[in-house]
Scaffold this motif. Structure first.
Motif, PDB file in Angstrom:
ATOM      1  N   LEU A   1      -4.611 -10.579  -8.276  1.00  0.00           N
ATOM      2  CA  LEU A   1      -4.426  -9.232  -7.755  1.00  0.00           C
ATOM      3  C   LEU A   1      -3.517  -8.439  -8.687  1.00  0.00           C
ATOM      4  O   LEU A   1      -2.497  -8.959  -9.157  1.00  0.00           O
ATOM      5  N   GLN A   2      -3.885  -7.200  -8.930  1.00  0.00           N
ATOM      6  CA  GLN A   2      -3.029  -6.274  -9.662  1.00  0.00           C
ATOM      7  C   GLN A   2      -2.397  -5.350  -8.627  1.00  0.00           C
ATOM      8  O   GLN A   2      -3.076  -4.518  -8.030  1.00  0.00           O
ATOM      9  N   PHE A   3      -1.109  -5.524  -8.398  1.00  0.00           N
ATOM     10  CA  PHE A   3      -0.428  -4.790  -7.346  1.00  0.00           C
ATOM     11  C   PHE A   3      -0.080  -3.369  -7.779  1.00  0.00           C
ATOM     12  O   PHE A   3       0.030  -3.072  -8.972  1.00  0.00           O
ATOM     13  N   VAL A   4       0.104  -2.520  -6.776  1.00  0.00           N
ATOM     14  CA  VAL A   4       0.505  -1.137  -7.009  1.00  0.00           C
ATOM     15  C   VAL A   4       1.978  -1.125  -7.403  1.00  0.00           C
ATOM     16  O   VAL A   4       2.762  -1.939  -6.916  1.00  0.00           O
TER      17      VAL A   4
ATOM     18  N   ILE B   1       0.861  -1.180   0.000  1.00  0.00           N
ATOM     19  CA  ILE B   1       0.000   0.000   0.000  1.00  0.00           C
ATOM     20  C   ILE B   1       0.899   1.232   0.000  1.00  0.00           C
ATOM     21  O   ILE B   1       1.857   1.300   0.766  1.00  0.00           O
ATOM     22  N   CYS B   2       0.584   2.183  -0.833  1.00  0.00           N
ATOM     23  CA  CYS B   2       1.349   3.429  -0.861  1.00  0.00           C
ATOM     24  C   CYS B   2       0.924   4.296   0.324  1.00  0.00           C
ATOM     25  O   CYS B   2      -0.271   4.575   0.484  1.00  0.00           O
TER      26      CYS B   2
ATOM     27  N   SER C   1       4.382   4.829  -4.482  1.00  0.00           N
ATOM     28  CA  SER C   1       3.927   4.471  -5.822  1.00  0.00           C
ATOM     29  C   SER C   1       4.431   5.504  -6.825  1.00  0.00           C
ATOM     30  O   SER C   1       4.820   6.621  -6.471  1.00  0.00           O
ATOM     31  N   THR C   2       4.415   5.140  -8.096  1.00  0.00           N
ATOM     32  CA  THR C   2       4.871   6.068  -9.131  1.00  0.00           C
ATOM     33  C   THR C   2       3.913   7.246  -9.253  1.00  0.00           C
ATOM     34  O   THR C   2       4.330   8.358  -9.601  1.00  0.00           O
ATOM     35  N   LYS C   3       2.636   7.041  -8.954  1.00  0.00           N
ATOM     36  CA  LYS C   3       1.672   8.151  -8.940  1.00  0.00           C
ATOM     37  C   LYS C   3       2.044   9.150  -7.847  1.00  0.00           C
ATOM     38  O   LYS C   3       1.975  10.369  -8.063  1.00  0.00           O
TER      39      LYS C   3
ATOM     40  N   LYS D   1      -3.943   0.705  -3.164  1.00  0.00           N
ATOM     41  CA  LYS D   1      -3.697  -0.684  -2.790  1.00  0.00           C
ATOM     42  C   LYS D   1      -4.051  -1.589  -3.951  1.00  0.00           C
ATOM     43  O   LYS D   1      -4.553  -1.118  -4.978  1.00  0.00           O
ATOM     44  N   SER D   2      -3.786  -2.875  -3.793  1.00  0.00           N
ATOM     45  CA  SER D   2      -3.952  -3.808  -4.907  1.00  0.00           C
ATOM     46  C   SER D   2      -5.411  -3.914  -5.339  1.00  0.00           C
ATOM     47  O   SER D   2      -6.331  -3.781  -4.538  1.00  0.00           O
TER      48      SER D   2
END
Length: 150
Positions: free
Chosen positions: A100-103, A76-77, A124-126, A83-84
């Motif tokens: 699951l698609q992870f962050v 989790i960022c 996260s990159t965001k 989150k995923s």
């Protein structure tokens, strides 16, 4: 070990049933005593020492728990709260299985202007794009993160 089974009958005909029970019970207890006597006679030449067990008495039983492995970081960022995502993996035959698609989390050293030092963060990159746009102090304040601890 041979077992002895015996029935005890009262000598007199007029004895109450209670005495029959007590005679049977006394035979069982005497049989148990004889078995214990047999075991103790077999162990009579062996000396049992308790000094070996007393050495462990000084060591505390409940020691503090120290895990050998570090706990796994959550995916989790901390800045954006991303989150995923639960999604389906779709095969060629259109068979769907959950996945699951992870962050996209990255470890990054970011310059903290107020602290005049680098801060190593997992974000996260965001969140990295948001920090470049608004600044690290503003994003950390909005997320409620104290950078002086890191």
């Amino acid at each position: 070990m041979a077992t002895l089974i015996a029935t005890v009958r009262p000598m007199a005909v007029g004895l109450p049933a209670k005495s029959q029970f007590s005679n049977r019970f006394s035979m069982k207890s005497s049989r148990m005593d004889s078995e214990l006597g047999f075991i103790t006679s077999q162990l009579s030449g062996i000396k049992i020492s308790t000094t070996q067990f007393q050495t462990f008495a000084s060591i505390p039983i409940s020691a503090p728990f120290r895990p050998s492995l570090q706990p796994v970081a959550r995916r989790i960022c901390p800045f954006t709260g991303k989150k995923s995502n639960k999604a389906n993996k779709v095969s060629h035959s259109n068979h769907k299985t959950k996945r699951l698609q992870f962050v996209n989390l990255q470890y990054k050293r970011v310059w903290w202007e107020a602290g005049k030092r680098y801060v190593k963060l997992r974000l996260s990159t965001k969140a990295l794009k948001t920090i470049e746009k608004n600044g690290l102090d503003a994003v950390a304040k909005k997320a409620g993160i104290d950078l002086s601890k890191k």
